[in-house]
Write an enzyme that holds these catalytic residues in place. Structure first.
Site, PDB file in Angstrom:
ATOM      1  N   LYS A   1      44.445 -39.923  -4.405  1.00  0.00           N
ATOM      2  CA  LYS A   1      44.995 -41.209  -4.860  1.00  0.00           C
ATOM      3  C   LYS A   1      46.504 -41.252  -4.640  1.00  0.00           C
ATOM      4  CE  LYS A   1      41.347 -41.723  -8.279  1.00  0.00           C
ATOM      5  NZ  LYS A   1      40.938 -41.432  -9.650  1.00  0.00           N
TER       6      LYS A   1
ATOM      7  N   ILE B   1      42.576 -50.662 -12.169  1.00  0.00           N
ATOM      8  CA  ILE B   1      44.008 -50.988 -12.267  1.00  0.00           C
ATOM      9  C   ILE B   1      44.520 -51.376 -10.873  1.00  0.00           C
ATOM     10  CG2 ILE B   1      46.241 -50.204 -13.129  1.00  0.00           C
ATOM     11  CD1 ILE B   1      44.862 -47.906 -14.534  1.00  0.00           C
TER      12      ILE B   1
ATOM     13  N   VAL C   1      28.822 -47.000  -8.420  1.00  0.00           N
ATOM     14  CA  VAL C   1      29.681 -48.135  -8.070  1.00  0.00           C
ATOM     15  C   VAL C   1      28.876 -49.247  -7.381  1.00  0.00           C
ATOM     16  CG1 VAL C   1      31.763 -48.860  -6.837  1.00  0.00           C
ATOM     17  CG2 VAL C   1      31.675 -46.588  -7.878  1.00  0.00           C
TER      18      VAL C   1
ATOM     19  N   GLU D   1      31.685 -35.116 -12.380  1.00  0.00           N
ATOM     20  CA  GLU D   1      30.557 -34.851 -11.494  1.00  0.00           C
ATOM     21  C   GLU D   1      29.866 -33.554 -11.925  1.00  0.00           C
ATOM     22  OE1 GLU D   1      30.381 -36.586  -8.329  1.00  0.00           O
ATOM     23  OE2 GLU D   1      32.026 -37.872  -8.938  1.00  0.00           O
TER      24      GLU D   1
HETATM   25  N1  LIG Z   1      32.165 -43.509  -9.836  1.00  0.00           N
HETATM   26  C1  LIG Z   1      33.385 -44.004 -10.006  1.00  0.00           C
HETATM   27  O1  LIG Z   1      33.801 -44.284 -11.138  1.00  0.00           O
HETATM   28  C2  LIG Z   1      34.278 -44.261  -8.832  1.00  0.00           C
HETATM   29  C3  LIG Z   1      35.538 -44.859  -9.026  1.00  0.00           C
HETATM   30  C4  LIG Z   1      36.354 -45.133  -7.913  1.00  0.00           C
HETATM   31  C5  LIG Z   1      35.920 -44.791  -6.647  1.00  0.00           C
HETATM   32  N2  LIG Z   1      34.689 -44.188  -6.502  1.00  0.00           N
HETATM   33  C6  LIG Z   1      34.272 -43.836  -5.149  1.00  0.00           C
HETATM   34  O2  LIG Z   1      33.150 -44.651  -4.790  1.00  0.00           O
HETATM   35  C7  LIG Z   1      32.273 -43.912  -3.956  1.00  0.00           C
HETATM   36  C8  LIG Z   1      30.857 -43.922  -4.575  1.00  0.00           C
HETATM   37  O3  LIG Z   1      30.902 -43.298  -5.833  1.00  0.00           O
HETATM   38  P1  LIG Z   1      29.622 -43.345  -6.811  1.00  0.00           P
HETATM   39  O4  LIG Z   1      30.084 -42.761  -8.095  1.00  0.00           O
HETATM   40  O5  LIG Z   1      29.024 -44.711  -6.805  1.00  0.00           O
HETATM   41  O6  LIG Z   1      28.644 -42.317  -6.084  1.00  0.00           O
HETATM   42  P2  LIG Z   1      27.062 -42.084  -6.390  1.00  0.00           P
HETATM   43  O7  LIG Z   1      26.684 -42.641  -7.704  1.00  0.00           O
HETATM   44  O8  LIG Z   1      26.812 -40.646  -6.120  1.00  0.00           O
HETATM   45  O9  LIG Z   1      26.340 -42.975  -5.265  1.00  0.00           O
HETATM   46  C9  LIG Z   1      26.477 -42.677  -3.915  1.00  0.00           C
HETATM   47  C10 LIG Z   1      25.622 -43.612  -3.098  1.00  0.00           C
HETATM   48  O10 LIG Z   1      25.874 -43.347  -1.722  1.00  0.00           O
HETATM   49  C11 LIG Z   1      24.617 -43.341  -1.025  1.00  0.00           C
HETATM   50  N3  LIG Z   1      24.794 -42.560   0.206  1.00  0.00           N
HETATM   51  C12 LIG Z   1      25.209 -41.273   0.337  1.00  0.00           C
HETATM   52  N4  LIG Z   1      25.279 -40.937   1.647  1.00  0.00           N
HETATM   53  C13 LIG Z   1      24.915 -42.030   2.343  1.00  0.00           C
HETATM   54  C14 LIG Z   1      24.813 -42.327   3.725  1.00  0.00           C
HETATM   55  N5  LIG Z   1      25.096 -41.421   4.667  1.00  0.00           N
HETATM   56  N6  LIG Z   1      24.444 -43.590   4.090  1.00  0.00           N
HETATM   57  C15 LIG Z   1      24.163 -44.519   3.153  1.00  0.00           C
HETATM   58  N7  LIG Z   1      24.250 -44.302   1.816  1.00  0.00           N
HETATM   59  C16 LIG Z   1      24.610 -43.075   1.426  1.00  0.00           C
HETATM   60  C17 LIG Z   1      23.649 -42.755  -2.016  1.00  0.00           C
HETATM   61  O11 LIG Z   1      22.328 -43.104  -1.641  1.00  0.00           O
HETATM   62  P3  LIG Z   1      21.054 -42.711  -2.583  1.00  0.00           P
HETATM   63  O12 LIG Z   1      21.183 -43.595  -3.793  1.00  0.00           O
HETATM   64  O13 LIG Z   1      19.858 -43.018  -1.785  1.00  0.00           O
HETATM   65  O14 LIG Z   1      21.230 -41.247  -2.923  1.00  0.00           O
HETATM   66  C18 LIG Z   1      24.104 -43.432  -3.316  1.00  0.00           C
HETATM   67  O15 LIG Z   1      23.514 -44.698  -3.455  1.00  0.00           O
HETATM   68  C19 LIG Z   1      32.889 -42.515  -3.804  1.00  0.00           C
HETATM   69  O16 LIG Z   1      33.667 -42.494  -2.652  1.00  0.00           O
HETATM   70  C20 LIG Z   1      33.796 -42.393  -5.012  1.00  0.00           C
HETATM   71  O17 LIG Z   1      34.900 -41.527  -4.801  1.00  0.00           O
HETATM   72  C21 LIG Z   1      33.864 -43.931  -7.553  1.00  0.00           C
END
Ligand SMILES: NC(=O)c1ccc[n+]([C@@H]2O[C@H](COP(=O)([O-])OP(=O)(O)OC[C@H]3O[C@@H](n4cnc5c(N)ncnc54)[C@H](OP(=O)(O)O)[C@@H]3O)[C@@H](O)[C@H]2O)c1
Length: 404
Positions: free
Chosen positions: A200, A131, A16, A185
């Site tokens: 949600k 959405i 994201v 995941e």
């Molecule tokens: N993916 C989706 O489609 C989606 C949709 C809606 C909502 N979300 C929500 O958005 C959030 C992120 O999802 P994502 O899919 O983008 O996850 P992701 O790809 O796993 O990325 C997570 C990011 O968080 C960073 N991170 C983890 N712990 C941290 C900390 N303590 N301090 C600073 N940075 C930290 C990681 O750093 P590194 O890169 O260095 O590992 C990484 O850049 C989640 O809460 C998820 O539920 C995701």
């Protein structure tokens, strides 16, 4: 904030976070600029190129900076997210977050922090990605006519069920494909056991009815124990099995909510919500049903929702949580009867579940099922027994038939 650029401190640069970086570049009218990005591992290779010096692994470089107007938090760790978001709000810094797990667990406290520190937390991206469910429920449906919000809120499980129903794939092949495509995941429990939909639903219910219900008090059942015999049964009945989350008023000033697989007939809007898409049906008095459909997850769809919240914040938008202050709010009840399908093999389901009426029953050496009426509270009380892996349950949805 003035007419100059809104200066953003971004937490998280994964799926994201990188999407946000890209959509901000496509949106000059947002007048937004990412000043700093905090990640877990500063040395990790990144596929999106960013200027040197933008990354940090020190949260305080954003939380204590005086050149940051807004924090965008999209990390994958709910506890760290809570620390970051609550500490930003305490400092009066507005936050946009997509972290449904963290928000669903801490929403009452986060609402109080916004009030006390006169700032805002926006989180439309947390529920159904692109959405615009939350802001619509908060602003447009602000009246007593709203009766029900029901939908497919998780793209990964819906993708798996679509592959199984529409493409005849096995559950395990479909799950592997969802993981390979990045819809699920590497640990898919969150998605397929219904917790993503649950979180949600908790957030949606606050904005739909003005009531917060703790995730622990809501019946949640996923799709991981689905079996070929369930799929065969559904095909014979010309229905699809979908993982459905719903909150509905049930009379006497009460509402109920749960997440459960459901047999969905072809005359329902959500029947045709396939693949990784999400669909939400809002039902109310006077206007009947309305349907929102779109991509519920993914880098750019989710980032577009974050961008919308950033722009809303430019205009000082905040959720008012008006419905939480209504005198006449509905109360949560689990004292409702559902008609459910339970497939089992060796677990003595009929001894465990106190059905008030049995409508259909089938017994064979391979697989048995029963369809019967049971209180939702009884299902909640028997959650540990229902976790047996020879059991699969689905709502036949007849309880709500008269309301459709
Ligand atoms: N993916 C989706 O489609 C989606 C949709 C809606 C909502 N979300 C929500 O958005 C959030 C992120 O999802 P994502 O899919 O983008 O996850 P992701 O790809 O796993 O990325 C997570 C990011 O968080 C960073 N991170 C983890 N712990 C941290 C900390 N303590 N301090 C600073 N940075 C930290 C990681 O750093 P590194 O890169 O260095 O590992 C990484 O850049 C989640 O809460 C998820 O539920 C995701």
């Amino acid at each position: 904030m003035d007419n100059n650029k809104i200066r953003i401190g971004l937490f998280g640069f994964g799926v994201v976070g990188q999407g946000i970086y890209q959509v901000i570049k496509k949106a000059p009218n947002a007048h937004a600029e990412i000043r700093r990005i905090c990640v877990r591992d500063i040395n990790k290779p990144r596929s999106v190129e960013i200027p040197a010096g933008l990354l940090t692994d020190n949260a305080d470089e954003i939380l204590h900076a005086d050149d940051i107007d807004l924090i965008v938090e999209v990390i994958d760790n709910a506890e760290a997210s809570y620390r970051i978001v609550s500490s930003a709000l305490r400092r009066g810094i507005p936050v946009v977050s997509g972290n449904k797990a963290m928000i669903a667990r801490h929403l009452p406290e986060l609402i109080e922090l916004q009030r006390r520190h006169d700032t805002a937390l926006l989180y439309d991206a947390s529920s159904c990605g692109s959405i615009p469910v939350i802001r619509n429920l908060e602003e447009y449906y602000d009246n007593d006519l709203l009766l029900e919000v029901k939908g497919i809120l998780n793209g990964s499980s819906n993708y798996i069920l679509s592959r199984v129903f529409d493409h005849g794939e096995s559950y395990s092949d479909a799950l592997a494909k969802a993981q390979a495509l990045g819809f699920a995941e590497s640990d898919p429990t969150f998605d397929i056991e219904g917790f993503d939909s649950l979180f949600k639903l908790v957030i949606i219910t606050v904005h739909a009815l003005g009531v917060y219900v703790s995730p622990d008090d809501i019946f949640t059942y996923g799709i991981s124990s689905i079996h070929d015999s369930d799929i065969r049964y559904a095909r014979e009945k010309r229905v699809k099995i979908k993982l459905v989350a719903q909150v509905a008023k049930v009379g006497n000033g009460c509402f109920t909510m749960f997440v459960m697989p459901e047999f969905v007939r072809s005359n329902k809007y959500i029947y045709s919500v396939d693949d990784e898409y999400n669909g939400v049906v809002v039902r109310g008095e006077c206007y009947d049903r309305q349907f929102m459909f779109g991509k519920g997850a993914g880098s750019l769809p989710t980032a577009s929702s974050i961008l919308s919240d950033i722009m809303a914040r430019r205009h000082d938008y905040r959720y008012e949580y008006k419905k939480m202050h209504y005198l006449d709010r509905p109360s949560y009840t689990t004292d409702i009867t559902l008609r459910i399908y339970v497939r089992y093999r060796t677990t003595p389901v009929l001894d465990i579940l106190p059905f008030s009426k049995i409508h259909e029953q089938y017994i064979s050496d391979d697989s048995c099922y029963v369809i019967g009426d049971i209180l939702l509270s009884e299902l909640i009380a028997r959650r540990p027994q229902l976790a047996a892996n020879d059991i699969f349950i689905a709502n036949t949805s007849t309880f709500f038939e008269h309301l459709d």
